[in-house]
Design a protein around this motif. Structure first.
Motif, PDB file in Angstrom:
ATOM      1  N   VAL A  49      -5.032   8.529   5.792  1.00  0.00           N
ATOM      2  CA  VAL A  49      -4.433   8.685   7.113  1.00  0.00           C
ATOM      3  C   VAL A  49      -4.391   7.343   7.844  1.00  0.00           C
ATOM      4  CG1 VAL A  49      -4.684   9.805   9.365  1.00  0.00           C
ATOM      5  CG2 VAL A  49      -5.230  11.063   7.287  1.00  0.00           C
ATOM      6  N   ASN A  50      -3.246   7.046   8.413  1.00  0.00           N
ATOM      7  CA  ASN A  50      -3.020   5.858   9.244  1.00  0.00           C
ATOM      8  C   ASN A  50      -3.265   4.530   8.524  1.00  0.00           C
ATOM      9  OD1 ASN A  50      -2.214   7.390  11.434  1.00  0.00           O
ATOM     10  ND2 ASN A  50      -4.286   7.558  12.224  1.00  0.00           N
ATOM     11  N   VAL A  51      -3.406   4.551   7.215  1.00  0.00           N
ATOM     12  CA  VAL A  51      -3.564   3.310   6.448  1.00  0.00           C
ATOM     13  C   VAL A  51      -2.443   3.225   5.422  1.00  0.00           C
ATOM     14  CG1 VAL A  51      -5.024   2.017   4.843  1.00  0.00           C
ATOM     15  CG2 VAL A  51      -6.060   3.245   6.765  1.00  0.00           C
ATOM     16  N   GLN A  52      -2.369   4.229   4.573  1.00  0.00           N
ATOM     17  CA  GLN A  52      -1.328   4.273   3.551  1.00  0.00           C
ATOM     18  C   GLN A  52      -0.182   5.109   4.111  1.00  0.00           C
ATOM     19  OE1 GLN A  52      -3.933   5.891   0.503  1.00  0.00           O
ATOM     20  NE2 GLN A  52      -3.781   3.975  -0.635  1.00  0.00           N
ATOM     21  N   ASP A  53       0.835   4.442   4.599  1.00  0.00           N
ATOM     22  CA  ASP A  53       1.925   5.122   5.278  1.00  0.00           C
ATOM     23  C   ASP A  53       3.227   5.129   4.480  1.00  0.00           C
ATOM     24  OD1 ASP A  53       2.184   2.402   5.521  1.00  0.00           O
ATOM     25  OD2 ASP A  53       2.713   2.411   7.637  1.00  0.00           O
ATOM     26  N   SER A  75       2.440  -0.065   4.292  1.00  0.00           N
ATOM     27  CA  SER A  75       3.814  -0.575   4.382  1.00  0.00           C
ATOM     28  C   SER A  75       3.871  -2.068   4.093  1.00  0.00           C
ATOM     29  CB  SER A  75       4.414  -0.257   5.748  1.00  0.00           C
ATOM     30  OG  SER A  75       3.578  -0.713   6.781  1.00  0.00           O
ATOM     31  N   GLY A  76       2.930  -2.826   4.615  1.00  0.00           N
ATOM     32  CA  GLY A  76       2.949  -4.270   4.387  1.00  0.00           C
ATOM     33  C   GLY A  76       2.843  -4.629   2.923  1.00  0.00           C
ATOM     34  N   ALA A  77       1.855  -4.054   2.242  1.00  0.00           N
ATOM     35  CA  ALA A  77       1.640  -4.357   0.820  1.00  0.00           C
ATOM     36  C   ALA A  77       2.834  -3.929  -0.024  1.00  0.00           C
ATOM     37  CB  ALA A  77       0.366  -3.690   0.328  1.00  0.00           C
ATOM     38  N   CYS A  78       3.372  -2.763   0.263  1.00  0.00           N
ATOM     39  CA  CYS A  78       4.486  -2.257  -0.537  1.00  0.00           C
ATOM     40  C   CYS A  78       5.736  -3.113  -0.350  1.00  0.00           C
ATOM     41  CB  CYS A  78       4.777  -0.802  -0.172  1.00  0.00           C
ATOM     42  SG  CYS A  78       5.858   0.012  -1.365  1.00  0.00           S
ATOM     43  N   ILE A  80       5.963  -6.221   0.581  1.00  0.00           N
ATOM     44  CA  ILE A  80       5.768  -7.546  -0.027  1.00  0.00           C
ATOM     45  C   ILE A  80       5.947  -7.455  -1.542  1.00  0.00           C
ATOM     46  CG2 ILE A  80       4.027  -9.296  -0.561  1.00  0.00           C
ATOM     47  CD1 ILE A  80       3.011  -8.888   2.361  1.00  0.00           C
ATOM     48  N   ALA A  81       5.323  -6.432  -2.159  1.00  0.00           N
ATOM     49  CA  ALA A  81       5.442  -6.268  -3.615  1.00  0.00           C
ATOM     50  C   ALA A  81       6.895  -6.031  -4.025  1.00  0.00           C
ATOM     51  CB  ALA A  81       4.561  -5.117  -4.088  1.00  0.00           C
ATOM     52  N   SER A  82       7.582  -5.156  -3.301  1.00  0.00           N
ATOM     53  CA  SER A  82       8.963  -4.843  -3.696  1.00  0.00           C
ATOM     54  C   SER A  82       9.886  -6.046  -3.540  1.00  0.00           C
ATOM     55  CB  SER A  82       9.497  -3.652  -2.900  1.00  0.00           C
ATOM     56  OG  SER A  82       9.617  -3.967  -1.541  1.00  0.00           O
ATOM     57  N   SER A  83       9.692  -6.828  -2.494  1.00  0.00           N
ATOM     58  CA  SER A  83      10.555  -8.002  -2.328  1.00  0.00           C
ATOM     59  C   SER A  83      10.222  -9.082  -3.352  1.00  0.00           C
ATOM     60  CB  SER A  83      10.442  -8.566  -0.910  1.00  0.00           C
ATOM     61  OG  SER A  83       9.140  -9.054  -0.674  1.00  0.00           O
ATOM     62  N   GLY A  84       8.955  -9.182  -3.752  1.00  0.00           N
ATOM     63  CA  GLY A  84       8.561 -10.179  -4.739  1.00  0.00           C
ATOM     64  C   GLY A  84       9.078  -9.891  -6.140  1.00  0.00           C
ATOM     65  N   TYR A  85       9.380  -8.619  -6.420  1.00  0.00           N
ATOM     66  CA  TYR A  85       9.852  -8.252  -7.754  1.00  0.00           C
ATOM     67  C   TYR A  85      11.354  -8.003  -7.810  1.00  0.00           C
ATOM     68  CZ  TYR A  85       5.295  -7.990  -9.966  1.00  0.00           C
ATOM     69  OH  TYR A  85       4.084  -8.314 -10.507  1.00  0.00           O
ATOM     70  N   GLN A  86      12.083  -8.219  -6.742  1.00  0.00           N
ATOM     71  CA  GLN A  86      13.526  -7.951  -6.748  1.00  0.00           C
ATOM     72  C   GLN A  86      14.249  -8.694  -7.859  1.00  0.00           C
ATOM     73  OE1 GLN A  86      15.049  -8.730  -2.822  1.00  0.00           O
ATOM     74  NE2 GLN A  86      15.318  -6.560  -2.423  1.00  0.00           N
ATOM     75  N   THR A  99       9.912   0.118  -5.537  1.00  0.00           N
ATOM     76  CA  THR A  99      10.557   0.630  -4.334  1.00  0.00           C
ATOM     77  C   THR A  99       9.511   1.262  -3.417  1.00  0.00           C
ATOM     78  OG1 THR A  99      11.065   2.711  -5.461  1.00  0.00           O
ATOM     79  CG2 THR A  99      12.790   1.044  -5.431  1.00  0.00           C
ATOM     80  N   CYS A 100       9.813   1.248  -2.127  1.00  0.00           N
ATOM     81  CA  CYS A 100       8.938   1.809  -1.104  1.00  0.00           C
ATOM     82  C   CYS A 100       9.743   2.820  -0.292  1.00  0.00           C
ATOM     83  CB  CYS A 100       8.459   0.718  -0.153  1.00  0.00           C
ATOM     84  SG  CYS A 100       7.769  -0.730  -0.957  1.00  0.00           S
ATOM     85  N   CYS A 101       9.054   3.860   0.169  1.00  0.00           N
ATOM     86  CA  CYS A 101       9.708   4.850   1.022  1.00  0.00           C
ATOM     87  C   CYS A 101       8.651   5.503   1.897  1.00  0.00           C
ATOM     88  CB  CYS A 101      10.446   5.882   0.176  1.00  0.00           C
ATOM     89  SG  CYS A 101       9.426   6.652  -1.112  1.00  0.00           S
ATOM     90  N   ASN A 102       9.061   6.155   2.969  1.00  0.00           N
ATOM     91  CA  ASN A 102       8.073   6.659   3.916  1.00  0.00           C
ATOM     92  C   ASN A 102       8.245   8.121   4.308  1.00  0.00           C
ATOM     93  OD1 ASN A 102      10.319   6.442   5.470  1.00  0.00           O
ATOM     94  ND2 ASN A 102       9.446   5.076   6.997  1.00  0.00           N
ATOM     95  N   THR A 103       8.767   8.922   3.407  1.00  0.00           N
ATOM     96  CA  THR A 103       8.835  10.362   3.645  1.00  0.00           C
ATOM     97  C   THR A 103       8.035  11.062   2.549  1.00  0.00           C
ATOM     98  OG1 THR A 103      10.915  10.509   2.413  1.00  0.00           O
ATOM     99  CG2 THR A 103      11.068  10.277   4.808  1.00  0.00           C
ATOM    100  N   PRO A 104       7.544  12.273   2.814  1.00  0.00           N
ATOM    101  CA  PRO A 104       6.698  12.955   1.828  1.00  0.00           C
ATOM    102  C   PRO A 104       7.351  13.081   0.454  1.00  0.00           C
ATOM    103  CG  PRO A 104       6.631  14.110   3.917  1.00  0.00           C
ATOM    104  CD  PRO A 104       7.688  13.053   4.042  1.00  0.00           C
ATOM    105  N   LEU A 105       6.610  12.677  -0.568  1.00  0.00           N
ATOM    106  CA  LEU A 105       7.001  12.795  -1.979  1.00  0.00           C
ATOM    107  C   LEU A 105       8.305  12.059  -2.302  1.00  0.00           C
ATOM    108  CD1 LEU A 105       6.071  16.548  -2.486  1.00  0.00           C
ATOM    109  CD2 LEU A 105       4.647  14.524  -2.893  1.00  0.00           C
ATOM    110  N   CYS A 106       8.603  11.037  -1.542  1.00  0.00           N
ATOM    111  CA  CYS A 106       9.854  10.292  -1.739  1.00  0.00           C
ATOM    112  C   CYS A 106       9.827   9.413  -2.987  1.00  0.00           C
ATOM    113  CB  CYS A 106      10.170   9.451  -0.511  1.00  0.00           C
ATOM    114  SG  CYS A 106       8.879   8.254  -0.076  1.00  0.00           S
ATOM    115  N   ASN A 107       8.642   9.222  -3.604  1.00  0.00           N
ATOM    116  CA  ASN A 107       8.589   8.427  -4.831  1.00  0.00           C
ATOM    117  C   ASN A 107       8.734   9.309  -6.067  1.00  0.00           C
ATOM    118  OD1 ASN A 107       6.014   9.568  -4.604  1.00  0.00           O
ATOM    119  ND2 ASN A 107       4.945   7.746  -5.325  1.00  0.00           N
ATOM    120  N   GLY A 108       9.277  10.496  -5.859  1.00  0.00           N
ATOM    121  CA  GLY A 108       9.556  11.415  -6.955  1.00  0.00           C
ATOM    122  C   GLY A 108      10.960  11.203  -7.485  1.00  0.00           C
ATOM    123  N   PRO A 109      11.512  12.224  -8.118  1.00  0.00           N
ATOM    124  CA  PRO A 109      12.867  12.083  -8.664  1.00  0.00           C
ATOM    125  C   PRO A 109      13.874  11.929  -7.534  1.00  0.00           C
ATOM    126  CG  PRO A 109      12.149  14.359  -8.803  1.00  0.00           C
ATOM    127  CD  PRO A 109      10.973  13.555  -8.312  1.00  0.00           C
TER     128      PRO A 109
END
Length: 144
Positions: A49-53, A75-78, A80-86, A99-109
């Motif tokens: 909560v309030n850390v991994q967003d 958000s910061g770590a993600c 930075i990582a995504s831009s570094g690997y573009q 890739t990074c996203c901020n809605t529930p289960l958005c890293n799924g299919p």
């Protein structure tokens, strides 16, 4: 009621409101180096909560196929990582896409695109706590 008592009650109410489970928490898929897309219920986790967003998804193309890593992230770590690997996100052998996203289960299919619904104008849940907090703070400044 004395102003000091009113202030104490309002601050207690504010503390209760902020700690009553209305804090923002996201759910993401989490797996490490899977050779299949781990978007199944057993891979769902509650992020801190309030850390991994955000949710993070890494897709690696290796000799033996596509590998997936999914996790919760700040958000910061993600970002930075995504831009570094573009530059390595080519879709070819040894490709790494983050890739990074901020809605529930958005890293799924990938979801199929749906036409906009009437609920698109509904209140954003991220902004719901703002009204009661503002009211408490306003009352606090007026009464205290």
């Amino acid at each position: 009621m004395r102003p000091l008592t009113v202030c104490a009650l309002l601050l207690l109410l504010l503390f209760f409101f902020l700690s009553s489970g209305l804090a923002l928490q996201i759910q993401c898929y989490q797996c490490e180096e899977m050779t299949h897309d781990c978007s199944r219920p057993e891979f769902i986790v509650n992020c801190t909560v309030n850390v991994q967003d955000m949710c993070q998804k890494e897709v690696l193309v290796k000799d033996d196929g596509i590998h997936y890593r999914k996790s919760c992230a700040s958000s910061g770590a993600c970002l930075i990582a995504s831009s570094g690997y573009q530059q390595f996100c080519t879709g070819k052998l040894n490709s790494v896409c983050i890739t990074c996203c901020n809605t529930p289960l958005c890293n799924g299919p990938r979801q199929k695109k749906r036409p906009p619904s009437s609920s698109a104008t509904a209140a954003n849940p991220l902004h719901l706590p703002a009204f009661p907090v503002c009211v408490v703070l306003l009352l606090d400044s007026v009464l205290c």
